[in-house]
Scaffold this active site. Structure first.
Site, short mmCIF file in Angstrom:
data_model
loop_
_atom_site.label_atom_id
_atom_site.label_comp_id
_atom_site.label_asym_id
_atom_site.label_seq_id
_atom_site.Cartn_x
_atom_site.Cartn_y
_atom_site.Cartn_z
N MET A 20 25.87 20.31 89.14
CA MET A 20 25.07 19.71 88.07
C MET A 20 25.01 20.60 86.83
O MET A 20 24.76 20.11 85.73
CB MET A 20 23.65 19.41 88.58
CG MET A 20 23.58 18.27 89.58
SD MET A 20 24.23 16.69 88.96
CE MET A 20 22.96 16.24 87.76
N VAL A 60 27.93 16.91 95.78
CA VAL A 60 27.34 17.46 94.55
C VAL A 60 26.19 18.40 94.90
O VAL A 60 25.40 18.11 95.81
CB VAL A 60 26.78 16.31 93.67
CG1 VAL A 60 26.13 16.85 92.40
CG2 VAL A 60 27.87 15.30 93.33
N CYS A 61 26.08 19.52 94.18
CA CYS A 61 24.89 20.39 94.26
C CYS A 61 24.65 20.98 92.87
O CYS A 61 25.11 20.43 91.87
CB CYS A 61 25.05 21.46 95.33
SG CYS A 61 26.22 22.76 94.92
N ARG A 62 23.94 22.09 92.80
CA ARG A 62 23.62 22.68 91.49
C ARG A 62 24.84 23.31 90.83
O ARG A 62 25.12 23.08 89.67
CB ARG A 62 22.50 23.72 91.63
CG ARG A 62 21.93 24.18 90.30
CD ARG A 62 20.79 25.16 90.49
NE ARG A 62 21.30 26.49 90.80
CZ ARG A 62 21.66 27.40 89.89
NH1 ARG A 62 21.56 27.11 88.61
NH2 ARG A 62 22.10 28.57 90.26
#
Length: 98
Positions: A90, A62-64
């Protein structure tokens, strides 16, 4: 590279599945809000912390927005890990945040 949408991750969590999520964002980004139960390993430290991960465990990165987690997914895949990139990151997440 295997991919999963943020919505699919959210549905699996809401269905009671125990997922192994690794958030590769920076400390301030994670402090601003993250999915409950994540493991935080900033992308820049990933190669130094792979010993903390288990090659028999599937992970979701997961990242932005999905870019850094895509890099992390490719790197871990090349090291023999079972990893999937959460597309949209996200920015696409609509579930609970801590």
């Amino acid at each position: 590279m295997k991919e999963i949408t943020a919505k699919e991750v959210q549905q699996r969590i809401e269905n009671g599945e125990k997922l192994n999520l690794i958030d590769v964002r920076e400390v301030d980004e994670v402090q601003a809000g993250h999915i409950p139960g994540i493991t935080h390993i900033p992308l820049g430290l990933l190669e130094f912390r792979t010993h903390e991960l288990d090659k028999d465990t599937p992970y979701i990165m997961v990242c932005r927005s999905g870019g850094r987690s895509g890099q992390a997914t490719q790197y871990l895949q090349s090291q023999g890990f079972d990893v999937t990139n959460m597309t949209g990151g996200m920015l696409s997440w609509e579930g609970k945040v801590e």
